[in-house]
Motif scaffolding. Structure first.
Motif, short mmCIF file in Angstrom:
data_model
loop_
_atom_site.label_atom_id
_atom_site.label_comp_id
_atom_site.label_asym_id
_atom_site.label_seq_id
_atom_site.Cartn_x
_atom_site.Cartn_y
_atom_site.Cartn_z
N ASN A 111 0.85 -1.19 0.00
CA ASN A 111 0.00 0.00 0.00
C ASN A 111 0.89 1.24 0.00
O ASN A 111 0.86 2.03 -0.92
N TRP A 134 -10.46 3.60 1.35
CA TRP A 134 -11.30 2.90 0.38
C TRP A 134 -12.72 2.74 0.95
O TRP A 134 -13.20 1.61 1.15
N TRP A 227 -6.93 -6.28 -5.30
CA TRP A 227 -7.98 -5.74 -6.17
C TRP A 227 -8.30 -4.29 -5.86
O TRP A 227 -9.20 -3.69 -6.46
N ARG A 229 -6.61 -0.20 -5.39
CA ARG A 229 -5.45 0.64 -5.71
C ARG A 229 -4.75 1.05 -4.44
O ARG A 229 -5.38 1.54 -3.51
N GLU A 231 -2.28 3.29 -1.88
CA GLU A 231 -2.12 4.73 -1.63
C GLU A 231 -0.93 5.27 -2.45
O GLU A 231 -0.98 6.36 -2.99
N ALA A 233 1.78 4.97 -5.60
CA ALA A 233 1.95 4.38 -6.94
C ALA A 233 3.40 3.91 -7.09
O ALA A 233 4.19 4.51 -7.83
N GLY A 255 4.29 -3.88 -7.31
CA GLY A 255 3.41 -3.60 -8.45
C GLY A 255 3.93 -4.08 -9.78
O GLY A 255 3.31 -3.84 -10.81
N THR A 267 -6.00 -8.75 -13.79
CA THR A 267 -5.89 -7.30 -13.95
C THR A 267 -4.44 -6.86 -13.79
O THR A 267 -3.61 -7.62 -13.32
N TRP A 268 -4.20 -5.58 -14.17
CA TRP A 268 -2.84 -4.98 -14.09
C TRP A 268 -1.88 -5.77 -14.99
O TRP A 268 -0.76 -6.14 -14.61
#
Ligand SMILES: O=C(O)CCC(=O)C(=O)O
Length: 280
Positions: A111, A134, A227, A229, A231, A233, A255, A267-268
């Motif tokens: 996160n 969230w 699943w 996003r 905090e 990136a 990531g 996903t991703w």
């Protein structure tokens, strides 16, 4: 005032899990060896010097939340290999995260890894729940995130040790920021440097008031279900060359890996395939 349970370094992840279930937070003493604490503090020294106290946000709500005399910075994987090896990949932390988050997801990722150094005189932070990042996903029966606050200097009540409200993890999800509590309901995560307070995303907590003239040097590291996003990136903050030099699990947590929902889709992805293939 109440207290959090303190467990020794050789505790099992099951003991941590049980304490999280009953209190929402638990201290594991000396989770990091003093030499590792020194290495991490040295690795972070340029960022610590370069960052000025106060929020990087223009919004008043975040300025208040981040604190005017608190230093914060992220991107820890790019700043310290010791953080990757001993914090991100900490075996106890990952075992607890597996037990805690895998019932809600097929995997989780970082996160945020964040220095939270509370400066002299900083007032206590608003009490809050990390899950409130969230609100759309909050449900009483599902865990979304788990965090650890590592002490890189001794944490004491006087210097801003994290304030926790044991038992508040069971409160209704509608209880959000700014929760008022009485003094006898709160515990202070007092612990020697190298220790960590592991806590659930549902427990009400916040940085304490630093009434001393020294920095309270904290390092937060948290995971969130795959699943949602995160905090931070991370793959946008860490270059690919640095990522390539890291163990595969570290890359996935940062990531550089994809997510497959049980019984659902993936996903991703990168060109329909797992992002980890970028490093084949
Ligand atoms: O610094 C601390 O002790 C806790 C800070 C915190 O919970 C936060 O900023 O989200």
């Amino acid at each position: 005032m109440t207290e959090l349970k303190t467990l020794p370094i050789d505790c099992s992840h099951r003991e941590v899990f049980d304490a999280l279930r009953s209190d929402g937070g638990v201290i594991v003493e000396n989770l990091l060896d003093p030499s590792i604490v020194d290495e991490i503090v040295n690795d972070f020294a340029p960022a610590f010097a370069a960052n000025t106290p106060g929020s990087k946000s223009d919004e008043e709500v975040w300025q208040t939340f981040h604190g005017a005399t608190t230093k914060r910075f992220c991107g820890l994987a790019g700043k310290s290999r010791a953080w990757v090896d001993h914090v991100l990949l900490n075996p106890l932390l990952l075992a607890v995260a597996d037990e805690f988050l895998l019932p809600s997801a097929s995997d989780y990722w970082l996160n945020t890894g964040q220095v939270m150094a509370v400066g002299p005189g900083e007032p206590a932070q608003h009490l809050h729940r990390d899950e409130n990042n969230w609100p759309e996903a909050m449900r009483p029966e599902a865990e979304l995130t788990i965090s650890a606050m590592f002490a890189l200097s001794d944490f004491e009540m006087e210097n801003g040790a994290t304030v926790v409200v044991p038992g508040s993890q069971a409160l209704d999800p509608t209880v959000i920021r700014g929760t008022e509590v009485s003094a006898d309901e709160v515990a202070y995560a007092e612990m020697p440097a190298g220790s960590a307070m592991i806590y659930t995303g549902k427990v009400v907590h916040g940085a304490g008031h630093n009434a001393t003239s020294a920095w309270r040097y904290g390092m937060h590291t948290s995971f969130v279900v795959g699943w949602l996003r995160p905090e931070e990136a991370s793959p946008l903050a860490i270059d690919r060359e640095t990522a390539a030099s890291l163990p595969e699990r570290a890359r996935e947590l940062l990531g550089w890996g994809s997510y497959a929902s049980e019984g659902g889709g993936r996903t991703w992805l990168v060109d329909f395939e797992d992002a980890g293939r970028l490093f084949d």
